[in-house]
Design an enzyme around this catalytic site. Sequence first.
Site, PDB file in Angstrom:
ATOM      1  N   GLU A  79    -112.676  30.375 -20.933  1.00  0.00           N
ATOM      2  CA  GLU A  79    -112.753  28.980 -20.511  1.00  0.00           C
ATOM      3  C   GLU A  79    -111.809  28.675 -19.355  1.00  0.00           C
ATOM      4  O   GLU A  79    -110.767  29.308 -19.203  1.00  0.00           O
ATOM      5  CB  GLU A  79    -112.377  28.056 -21.688  1.00  0.00           C
ATOM      6  CG  GLU A  79    -113.409  28.085 -22.801  1.00  0.00           C
ATOM      7  CD  GLU A  79    -113.030  27.236 -24.001  1.00  0.00           C
ATOM      8  OE1 GLU A  79    -113.948  26.831 -24.725  1.00  0.00           O
ATOM      9  OE2 GLU A  79    -111.843  26.977 -24.236  1.00  0.00           O
ATOM     10  N   CYS A  92    -107.426  25.104 -13.975  1.00  0.00           N
ATOM     11  CA  CYS A  92    -106.615  25.790 -14.979  1.00  0.00           C
ATOM     12  C   CYS A  92    -107.436  26.977 -15.482  1.00  0.00           C
ATOM     13  O   CYS A  92    -108.546  26.790 -15.970  1.00  0.00           O
ATOM     14  CB  CYS A  92    -106.310  24.808 -16.114  1.00  0.00           C
ATOM     15  SG  CYS A  92    -105.558  25.571 -17.561  1.00  0.00           S
ATOM     16  N   CYS A  99    -105.752  35.171 -27.460  1.00  0.00           N
ATOM     17  CA  CYS A  99    -104.371  35.509 -27.103  1.00  0.00           C
ATOM     18  C   CYS A  99    -103.704  36.251 -28.255  1.00  0.00           C
ATOM     19  O   CYS A  99    -103.834  35.839 -29.401  1.00  0.00           O
ATOM     20  CB  CYS A  99    -103.585  34.243 -26.781  1.00  0.00           C
ATOM     21  SG  CYS A  99    -101.885  34.588 -26.251  1.00  0.00           S
ATOM     22  N   CYS A 103     -99.083  31.759 -31.223  1.00  0.00           N
ATOM     23  CA  CYS A 103     -98.214  30.593 -31.447  1.00  0.00           C
ATOM     24  C   CYS A 103     -98.908  29.628 -32.418  1.00  0.00           C
ATOM     25  O   CYS A 103    -100.109  29.374 -32.287  1.00  0.00           O
ATOM     26  CB  CYS A 103     -97.929  29.888 -30.125  1.00  0.00           C
ATOM     27  SG  CYS A 103     -97.208  31.004 -28.901  1.00  0.00           S
ATOM     28  N   CYS A 106    -101.067  26.490 -31.239  1.00  0.00           N
ATOM     29  CA  CYS A 106    -102.039  26.705 -30.172  1.00  0.00           C
ATOM     30  C   CYS A 106    -103.371  27.213 -30.731  1.00  0.00           C
ATOM     31  O   CYS A 106    -103.414  28.217 -31.451  1.00  0.00           O
ATOM     32  CB  CYS A 106    -101.459  27.719 -29.184  1.00  0.00           C
ATOM     33  SG  CYS A 106    -102.614  28.245 -27.908  1.00  0.00           S
ATOM     34  N   SER A 204     -92.775  28.547 -21.339  1.00  0.00           N
ATOM     35  CA  SER A 204     -93.048  27.800 -22.566  1.00  0.00           C
ATOM     36  C   SER A 204     -91.894  28.033 -23.531  1.00  0.00           C
ATOM     37  O   SER A 204     -91.919  28.964 -24.323  1.00  0.00           O
ATOM     38  CB  SER A 204     -94.362  28.287 -23.185  1.00  0.00           C
ATOM     39  OG  SER A 204     -95.431  27.990 -22.325  1.00  0.00           O
ATOM     40  N   HIS A 206     -90.174  25.483 -25.682  1.00  0.00           N
ATOM     41  CA  HIS A 206     -90.520  24.753 -26.910  1.00  0.00           C
ATOM     42  C   HIS A 206     -89.411  24.630 -27.946  1.00  0.00           C
ATOM     43  O   HIS A 206     -89.637  23.994 -28.990  1.00  0.00           O
ATOM     44  CB  HIS A 206     -91.760  25.351 -27.581  1.00  0.00           C
ATOM     45  CG  HIS A 206     -92.958  25.429 -26.699  1.00  0.00           C
ATOM     46  ND1 HIS A 206     -93.353  24.395 -25.887  1.00  0.00           N
ATOM     47  CD2 HIS A 206     -93.848  26.425 -26.475  1.00  0.00           C
ATOM     48  CE1 HIS A 206     -94.436  24.755 -25.210  1.00  0.00           C
ATOM     49  NE2 HIS A 206     -94.748  25.986 -25.539  1.00  0.00           N
ATOM     50  N   ASN A 280    -101.467  18.421 -28.388  1.00  0.00           N
ATOM     51  CA  ASN A 280    -102.905  18.139 -28.382  1.00  0.00           C
ATOM     52  C   ASN A 280    -103.509  18.666 -29.681  1.00  0.00           C
ATOM     53  O   ASN A 280    -103.483  19.866 -29.928  1.00  0.00           O
ATOM     54  CB  ASN A 280    -103.571  18.803 -27.176  1.00  0.00           C
ATOM     55  CG  ASN A 280    -103.044  18.222 -25.871  1.00  0.00           C
ATOM     56  OD1 ASN A 280    -103.014  17.017 -25.692  1.00  0.00           O
ATOM     57  ND2 ASN A 280    -102.586  19.080 -24.975  1.00  0.00           N
ATOM     58  N   CYS A 323    -104.325  21.406 -22.802  1.00  0.00           N
ATOM     59  CA  CYS A 323    -103.458  22.560 -23.068  1.00  0.00           C
ATOM     60  C   CYS A 323    -103.463  22.917 -24.548  1.00  0.00           C
ATOM     61  O   CYS A 323    -103.198  22.075 -25.394  1.00  0.00           O
ATOM     62  CB  CYS A 323    -102.021  22.209 -22.689  1.00  0.00           C
ATOM     63  SG  CYS A 323    -101.571  22.804 -21.084  1.00  0.00           S
TER      64      CYS A 323
HETATM   65  N1  SAH Z   1     -99.825  31.690 -22.717  1.00  0.00           N
HETATM   66  C1  SAH Z   1     -99.203  30.884 -21.744  1.00  0.00           C
HETATM   67  C2  SAH Z   1    -100.135  29.976 -20.992  1.00  0.00           C
HETATM   68  C3  SAH Z   1    -101.205  29.226 -21.748  1.00  0.00           C
HETATM   69  S1  SAH Z   1    -100.744  27.884 -22.769  1.00  0.00           S
HETATM   70  C4  SAH Z   1     -98.068  30.088 -22.345  1.00  0.00           C
HETATM   71  O1  SAH Z   1     -97.977  30.024 -23.567  1.00  0.00           O
HETATM   72  O2  SAH Z   1     -97.283  29.557 -21.576  1.00  0.00           O
HETATM   73  C5  SAH Z   1    -100.278  26.564 -21.659  1.00  0.00           C
HETATM   74  C6  SAH Z   1     -99.231  25.593 -22.286  1.00  0.00           C
HETATM   75  O3  SAH Z   1     -99.808  24.808 -23.337  1.00  0.00           O
HETATM   76  C7  SAH Z   1     -98.067  26.317 -22.923  1.00  0.00           C
HETATM   77  O4  SAH Z   1     -96.853  25.698 -22.611  1.00  0.00           O
HETATM   78  C8  SAH Z   1     -98.377  26.177 -24.393  1.00  0.00           C
HETATM   79  O5  SAH Z   1     -97.263  26.341 -25.195  1.00  0.00           O
HETATM   80  C9  SAH Z   1     -98.941  24.791 -24.453  1.00  0.00           C
HETATM   81  N2  SAH Z   1     -99.707  24.498 -25.666  1.00  0.00           N
HETATM   82  C10 SAH Z   1    -100.366  25.364 -26.460  1.00  0.00           C
HETATM   83  N3  SAH Z   1    -101.001  24.695 -27.456  1.00  0.00           N
HETATM   84  C11 SAH Z   1    -100.734  23.381 -27.275  1.00  0.00           C
HETATM   85  C12 SAH Z   1    -101.154  22.188 -27.946  1.00  0.00           C
HETATM   86  N4  SAH Z   1    -101.980  22.226 -28.978  1.00  0.00           N
HETATM   87  N5  SAH Z   1    -100.702  21.015 -27.473  1.00  0.00           N
HETATM   88  C13 SAH Z   1     -99.908  20.960 -26.381  1.00  0.00           C
HETATM   89  N6  SAH Z   1     -99.508  22.036 -25.692  1.00  0.00           N
HETATM   90  C14 SAH Z   1     -99.917  23.253 -26.130  1.00  0.00           C
HETATM   91 FE1  SF4 Z   2    -100.942  32.499 -26.302  1.00  0.00          FE
HETATM   92 FE2  SF4 Z   2     -99.746  30.646 -24.802  1.00  0.00          FE
HETATM   93 FE3  SF4 Z   2    -101.284  29.934 -26.899  1.00  0.00          FE
HETATM   94 FE4  SF4 Z   2     -98.922  31.102 -27.334  1.00  0.00          FE
HETATM   95  S1  SF4 Z   2     -99.282  29.084 -26.373  1.00  0.00           S
HETATM   96  S2  SF4 Z   2    -100.850  31.616 -28.353  1.00  0.00           S
HETATM   97  S3  SF4 Z   2     -98.826  32.513 -25.630  1.00  0.00           S
HETATM   98  S4  SF4 Z   2    -101.967  30.953 -25.058  1.00  0.00           S
END
Ligand code: SAH
Ligand code: SF4
Length: 331
Positions: A79, A92, A99, A103, A106, A204, A206, A280, A323
Site C-alpha cells: 500500500e 507515503c 513488517c 510493534c 501498529c 520512531s 515512542h 490511529n 500512519c
Molecule cells: N517502520 C517505520 C516506518 C513505518 S511506520 C517506523 O516504524 O518508523 C510510520 C510511523 O507511524 C512510525 O512512527 C510508527 O511508529 C507510527 N505508527 C505505527 N502505528 C501507528 C498507529 N496506529 N497510530 C499512529 N502512529 C502509528
Molecule cells: Fe514495522 Fe514501523 Fe509498524 Fe513497527 S511501527 S511494526 S517498525 S511498520
Amino acid sequence: MPEPPGELPARGYRNGQIASWLYKKGAREWSEMTDLPRRLREELEREWRISEFALVQAFPSSDGSVKYLFTLHDGSRTEAVYLPYADRKTVCISSQVGCPAGCVFCATGRMGFGRNLTGPEILDQVLAVAHHQGLAPREIRNVVLMGMGEPLLNYQNVAWAVRRMLNKNALAMSPRRLTLSTVGIPRGIRRLAEEGPGVKLALSLHAPDDETRRRIIPTAHRYAIAEIMDAVRAYFDQTKRRVTIEYTMLRGVNDHDWQARELATLLRGLVAHVNLIPFNPWEGAPVTGSGKKRIRRFAALLEEAGLPVTVRWSRGVDVGAACGQLALKEG
Ligand code: SAH
Ligand code: SF4
C-alpha cells in the site's frame, strides 16, 4: 522478466529517451514512447515490463488523501498513500509487505512479515500514484518512507529506490524532500549516514526509557535507546539534517508528564524536532490513544524545555490510510 524502471533496457541515448518518458512524462506503456523506433518499442513490449503492479485500487478519503492498494505480480499486496498538502504533494510509500518488527500499536506489525519489496517495486509506488493523480512524476514534491515495513531492514532495495528518486535523470528529487522513518536499527542508520544520500531521518522513538519502549516495540530488546541515539547523532554529524523524533501518544503507556521531561533530557543537545502522533485506531489494537488534552499538555512540557514540537493530526483515518493503519484491508 527484467524490471524497468530497474535497469533500463536500451543503450546509449535511447536510455535517456526512455528515462525521460518514464520519469519526466510518466509514461506507463511502451507504446506511448513515440520517438523510439517501432521495432525497439515492440521488443520492449515483449521483454520488459514498466509497471510493477498487476492491479491498482484507489480508496479516496473524505479529507482528500487517497490510499492505494497494489497487487504485485506474485500476488503479494502492498500500500501507498497520496497526501495532497497544499504546497507539497506527498506520497507515503512502503518498503516491505507487512513488517517483521511487530510493534504492538501498529496494524502492519500485527499482520506479520510477507517479503521485502524490490527496488523497482518501492520506486514504482511513486510513479503509479503520480499517474493515477494525473501528475507528472516530478510533480510529487515529497516522498516519505512511512508506509508498511521497516526500511532499514530492507536496506539495499530501499537504497536503490532512493538513489533513483534522487538521480538527476530520474525523479531528480532533493534529498531534503525524502524522509526515511525507522524504528531504530543502529547499523542501518550508520550505513545510511556513511553512504550519504543525505535524506531526512525520522526516528520512531515512542518512549524516552528502555522499559516502556520494550513494552511496545519488540526490537527495543535488541537495541537500547542509548545505542540508537548514538547512531542518530552520527547521522546528524554526517548530514547536518535536523532529525525528526516520532512519538505516537498511547494512553497510560508513554504519555505521562515524567516521560515528557525525560524525553526533553534525552534529546538535549540534539538538533531534533518532535512529532507527536495521535494514535490511529485499528480493530483489535491492544492500546488506545491519549486524549487531545493529554497530547497538548505533553507538547507544552516539551516546548517549555525548549524542544520544537508539532502534533501530526493524521489524514486518511476513515479509509485506513493513516500512519500505522496500513494492513491490506480494503477501504
Ligand atoms: N517502520 C517505520 C516506518 C513505518 S511506520 C517506523 O516504524 O518508523 C510510520 C510511523 O507511524 C512510525 O512512527 C510508527 O511508529 C507510527 N505508527 C505505527 N502505528 C501507528 C498507529 N496506529 N497510530 C499512529 N502512529 C502509528
Ligand atoms: Fe514495522 Fe514501523 Fe509498524 Fe513497527 S511501527 S511494526 S517498525 S511498520
